[in-house]
Design a protein around this motif. Structure first.
Motif, PDB file in Angstrom:
ATOM      1  N   CYS A 180      14.028  -0.950  24.329  1.00  0.00           N
ATOM      2  CA  CYS A 180      14.208  -1.232  23.030  1.00  0.00           C
ATOM      3  C   CYS A 180      13.552  -0.167  22.017  1.00  0.00           C
ATOM      4  CB  CYS A 180      14.095  -2.743  22.481  1.00  0.00           C
ATOM      5  SG  CYS A 180      15.102  -3.651  22.995  1.00  0.00           S
ATOM      6  N   ILE A 181      13.889  -0.026  21.684  1.00  0.00           N
ATOM      7  CA  ILE A 181      12.657   1.001  20.231  1.00  0.00           C
ATOM      8  C   ILE A 181      12.615   1.107  19.217  1.00  0.00           C
ATOM      9  CG2 ILE A 181      11.982   3.458  19.788  1.00  0.00           C
ATOM     10  CD1 ILE A 181      13.458   4.756  22.219  1.00  0.00           C
ATOM     11  N   ARG A 182      11.854   0.467  17.803  1.00  0.00           N
ATOM     12  CA  ARG A 182      11.657   0.478  16.841  1.00  0.00           C
ATOM     13  C   ARG A 182      10.761   1.893  15.784  1.00  0.00           C
ATOM     14  NH1 ARG A 182       7.019  -3.341  14.774  1.00  0.00           N
ATOM     15  NH2 ARG A 182       6.022  -0.624  14.090  1.00  0.00           N
ATOM     16  N   PHE A 183      11.743   1.540  14.799  1.00  0.00           N
ATOM     17  CA  PHE A 183      12.425   2.558  13.889  1.00  0.00           C
ATOM     18  C   PHE A 183      11.226   2.045  12.635  1.00  0.00           C
ATOM     19  CE2 PHE A 183      15.179   4.583  17.569  1.00  0.00           C
ATOM     20  CZ  PHE A 183      13.934   5.833  17.847  1.00  0.00           C
ATOM     21  N   HIS A 184      10.732   3.330  11.937  1.00  0.00           N
ATOM     22  CA  HIS A 184      10.804   2.956  10.701  1.00  0.00           C
ATOM     23  C   HIS A 184      11.096   3.730   9.936  1.00  0.00           C
ATOM     24  CE1 HIS A 184       8.390   3.313   7.542  1.00  0.00           C
ATOM     25  NE2 HIS A 184       9.029   2.389   6.733  1.00  0.00           N
ATOM     26  N   ILE A 185      11.867   3.932   9.490  1.00  0.00           N
ATOM     27  CA  ILE A 185      12.864   5.707   8.584  1.00  0.00           C
ATOM     28  C   ILE A 185      11.544   5.425   6.949  1.00  0.00           C
ATOM     29  CG2 ILE A 185      14.302   6.114   7.353  1.00  0.00           C
ATOM     30  CD1 ILE A 185      14.673   5.650  10.600  1.00  0.00           C
ATOM     31  N   GLY A 186      10.859   6.721   7.226  1.00  0.00           N
ATOM     32  CA  GLY A 186      10.026   7.014   6.020  1.00  0.00           C
ATOM     33  C   GLY A 186      10.669   7.826   4.203  1.00  0.00           C
ATOM     34  N   LEU A 229      12.546  -0.715   8.311  1.00  0.00           N
ATOM     35  CA  LEU A 229      12.396  -1.340  10.313  1.00  0.00           C
ATOM     36  C   LEU A 229      13.984  -1.411  10.466  1.00  0.00           C
ATOM     37  CD1 LEU A 229       9.135  -1.617  10.982  1.00  0.00           C
ATOM     38  CD2 LEU A 229       9.192  -3.721  10.978  1.00  0.00           C
ATOM     39  N   PHE A 230      13.694  -1.579  11.886  1.00  0.00           N
ATOM     40  CA  PHE A 230      14.919  -2.265  12.309  1.00  0.00           C
ATOM     41  C   PHE A 230      14.621  -1.649  14.016  1.00  0.00           C
ATOM     42  CE2 PHE A 230      16.722   2.447  11.232  1.00  0.00           C
ATOM     43  CZ  PHE A 230      17.153   2.546  12.499  1.00  0.00           C
ATOM     44  N   GLY A 266       1.011  -1.004   0.085  1.00  0.00           N
ATOM     45  CA  GLY A 266      -0.333  -0.442  -0.360  1.00  0.00           C
ATOM     46  C   GLY A 266       0.834   1.219   0.007  1.00  0.00           C
ATOM     47  N   GLY A 267       1.629   1.429   1.078  1.00  0.00           N
ATOM     48  CA  GLY A 267       3.122   2.536   0.751  1.00  0.00           C
ATOM     49  C   GLY A 267       2.020   4.212   1.480  1.00  0.00           C
ATOM     50  N   HIS A 268       0.993   4.146   1.282  1.00  0.00           N
ATOM     51  CA  HIS A 268       0.955   5.167   1.728  1.00  0.00           C
ATOM     52  C   HIS A 268      -0.036   5.638   3.005  1.00  0.00           C
ATOM     53  CE1 HIS A 268       2.064   5.502  -1.983  1.00  0.00           C
ATOM     54  NE2 HIS A 268       2.191   7.806  -1.459  1.00  0.00           N
ATOM     55  N   SER A 269       0.141   4.293   3.718  1.00  0.00           N
ATOM     56  CA  SER A 269      -0.754   4.215   5.462  1.00  0.00           C
ATOM     57  C   SER A 269      -2.357   4.303   5.516  1.00  0.00           C
ATOM     58  CB  SER A 269       0.167   5.106   6.331  1.00  0.00           C
ATOM     59  OG  SER A 269       1.179   4.787   6.697  1.00  0.00           O
ATOM     60  N   ASP A 270      -2.601   3.851   3.668  1.00  0.00           N
ATOM     61  CA  ASP A 270      -4.891   4.027   4.560  1.00  0.00           C
ATOM     62  C   ASP A 270      -5.182   2.892   3.493  1.00  0.00           C
ATOM     63  OD1 ASP A 270      -3.104   4.396   1.533  1.00  0.00           O
ATOM     64  OD2 ASP A 270      -4.075   5.892   1.115  1.00  0.00           O
ATOM     65  N   ALA A 282       2.338   1.267  15.571  1.00  0.00           N
ATOM     66  CA  ALA A 282       2.111   0.342  15.620  1.00  0.00           C
ATOM     67  C   ALA A 282       2.297  -0.355  14.552  1.00  0.00           C
ATOM     68  CB  ALA A 282       1.038  -0.356  15.902  1.00  0.00           C
ATOM     69  N   SER A 283       2.049   1.011  12.876  1.00  0.00           N
ATOM     70  CA  SER A 283       2.285  -0.262  11.568  1.00  0.00           C
ATOM     71  C   SER A 283       3.545   0.481  11.459  1.00  0.00           C
ATOM     72  CB  SER A 283       1.080  -0.025  10.669  1.00  0.00           C
ATOM     73  OG  SER A 283       0.736  -0.244   9.704  1.00  0.00           O
ATOM     74  N   TRP A 284       3.682   0.310   9.859  1.00  0.00           N
ATOM     75  CA  TRP A 284       4.520   0.861   9.219  1.00  0.00           C
ATOM     76  C   TRP A 284       5.173   0.451   8.057  1.00  0.00           C
ATOM     77  CZ3 TRP A 284       7.112  -2.944   6.986  1.00  0.00           C
ATOM     78  CH2 TRP A 284       7.289  -4.779   7.594  1.00  0.00           C
ATOM     79  N   GLY A 285       5.708   1.233   6.574  1.00  0.00           N
ATOM     80  CA  GLY A 285       5.425   0.420   5.373  1.00  0.00           C
ATOM     81  C   GLY A 285       5.406   1.539   4.675  1.00  0.00           C
ATOM     82  N   GLY A 286       4.669   2.861   5.509  1.00  0.00           N
ATOM     83  CA  GLY A 286       3.920   3.836   4.693  1.00  0.00           C
ATOM     84  C   GLY A 286       4.800   4.603   4.330  1.00  0.00           C
ATOM     85  N   PHE A 287       4.485   6.171   3.950  1.00  0.00           N
ATOM     86  CA  PHE A 287       5.624   7.192   3.637  1.00  0.00           C
ATOM     87  C   PHE A 287       6.431   8.037   5.122  1.00  0.00           C
ATOM     88  CE2 PHE A 287       0.998   9.040   3.644  1.00  0.00           C
ATOM     89  CZ  PHE A 287       1.100  10.216   4.218  1.00  0.00           C
TER      90      PHE A 287
END
Length: 394
Positions: free
Chosen positions: A367-373, A311-312, A214-218, A338-343
């Motif tokens: 610990c902290i999880r990051f998603h880099i947009g 994601l890491f 999807g890529g856009h969190s929608d 909680a999700s990820w994969g968007g812009f």
């Protein structure tokens, strides 16, 4: 799209295939994208055609051109025999497991699995007489010792959810197949672009299209692809349940498919830069990113994967919960989600220790999880600097 004669037989690159797969514009008056088909009832021209179900589409739950477009494209991308869509990633997991398990079966599941998968196994599947046993994600071919006569399936996920252990899926699959067990993989992190699941030994692959597709969190969407061995029971289970994806979500996912290679390449590059930046920080104990040379599973990642995603996780040196929360709360460009994969970039504190059963989670710090947009990295660095400053002051 018109035939190019002999040129149509030439092998094509992945981006070319993703731009063109599933598209039949002249079935839709020349419009480039297959439109959104909404509907339940499908009409037949005569009684005999209805009795014979002589139609490409027979009822809304059995598929539409919008759904078929994405199923065909994902099947080609995954190297599968077929694909079905589900209304979410978790629904896809439940569908996949339901298609292969029966009362009295034993299943092995990686201890680093996505927690809602664990909840489904320990709740619904247990109630229906399926026994789940969790295993060390680093077990590799040692999984042989856990196989039983009634072991029906092995559920893998690489890298591990939040904790990012790398599993040797080909080695696990070799053992499982000797025992006639089915191998499932949650392949959401890498997508088939960076990890070809069926080529690496998975019989069934599950992806949350909610993320990078999807890529856009929608979008809420799940995909389950299967090889020849598992395709028929998967499709039969889907038809029996009819847990259908929404037409708008399928349309948006098909649109996202065309640009996924470009977006994922940016996420990969940006995340690696940020992961290396974190490695240089005095506040950081270690970075959990399989594509980093410092990661214990890097050699497996390098052997089996074509790339990495955005994601890491990061393990901070020991500090209080108040300081960890101060870091997160000070960020302005990283949303807490909680999700990820968007812009957009995201941040999420986590602790696996409360639900691990086969292994102990002792990372050495919070610990902290990051998603880099898709933001400018210099802006993300400035934001993280603000977070570290707030942590120091807390």
């Amino acid at each position: 799209m018109q035939s190019g004669g002999d040129d149509d037989r030439k092998p094509r690159g992945i981006r070319t295939r993703l731009v063109n797969s599933g598209r039949v514009p002249f079935d839709h008056h020349g419009f480039v994208n297959t439109p959104i088909y909404r509907g339940s009832t499908v009409l037949y021209p005569n009684a005999q055609d209805f009795m014979d179900r002589k139609a490409r589409f027979t009822y809304g739950t059995k598929g539409t051109p919008t759904i078929a477009n994405l199923e065909q494209s994902w099947t080609e991308l995954s190297g599968a025999a077929g694909t079905v869509l589900a209304p979410s990633g978790l629904a896809a997991i439940a569908l996949a497991l339901t298609s292969v398990l029966s009362a009295g079966d034993h299943m092995l599941v990686t201890d680093s699995v996505y927690r809602p998968t664990r909840n489904y196994c320990d709740g619904i599947l247990k109630r229906f007489g399926v026994e789940t046993e969790y295993y060390d994600p680093l077990i590799g071919a040692g999984i042989e010792a856990l196989m039983r006569p009634n072991t029906r399936a092995v559920f893998t996920e690489a890298p591990g959810s939040q904790s990012f252990e790398m599993q040797d899926i080909p080695a696990i699959a070799e053992v499982a197949h000797r025992h006639d067990a089915i191998v499932l993989v949650d392949n959401t992190w890498a997508t088939p672009l960076y990890f070809p699941p069926h080529e690496r030994g998975a019989d069934i692959a599950i992806e949350a299209g909610t993320k990078y597709l999807g890529g856009h969190s929608d979008v809420l969407l799940g995909l389950v692809s299967a090889n020849e061995r598992c395709w028929k029971p998967l499709r039969q289970t889907f038809d029996a349940i009819s847990a259908c994806a929404g037409p708008e979500d399928a349309f948006l996912a098909s649109r996202g498919l065309r640009t996924m290679p470009v977006r994922l390449a940016h996420h990969e590059k940006a995340a690696l830069e940020m992961a290396r930046w974190f490695e240089q920080r005095a506040e950081v104990l270690r970075v959990l990113h399989p594509a980093l040379e410092s990661h214990p599973g890097h050699s497996i990642w390098k052997r089996d994967f074509f790339g990495s995603s955005g994601l890491f996780s990061v393990v901070f040196k020991p500090v209080s919960t108040a300081k960890t929360h101060a870091f997160v709360d000070a960020l302005r460009l990283f949303g807490i989600g909680a999700s990820w994969g968007g812009f957009e970039s995201l941040v999420l504190p986590f602790d696996c220790s409360e639900y691990r059963t086969a292994t102990q989670w002792n990372p050495g710090g919070p610990c902290i999880r990051f998603h880099i947009g898709l933001e400018n990295l210099e802006d993300l660095v400035d934001d993280l600097e603000r977070g570290f400053a707030a942590m120091t002051k807390a």
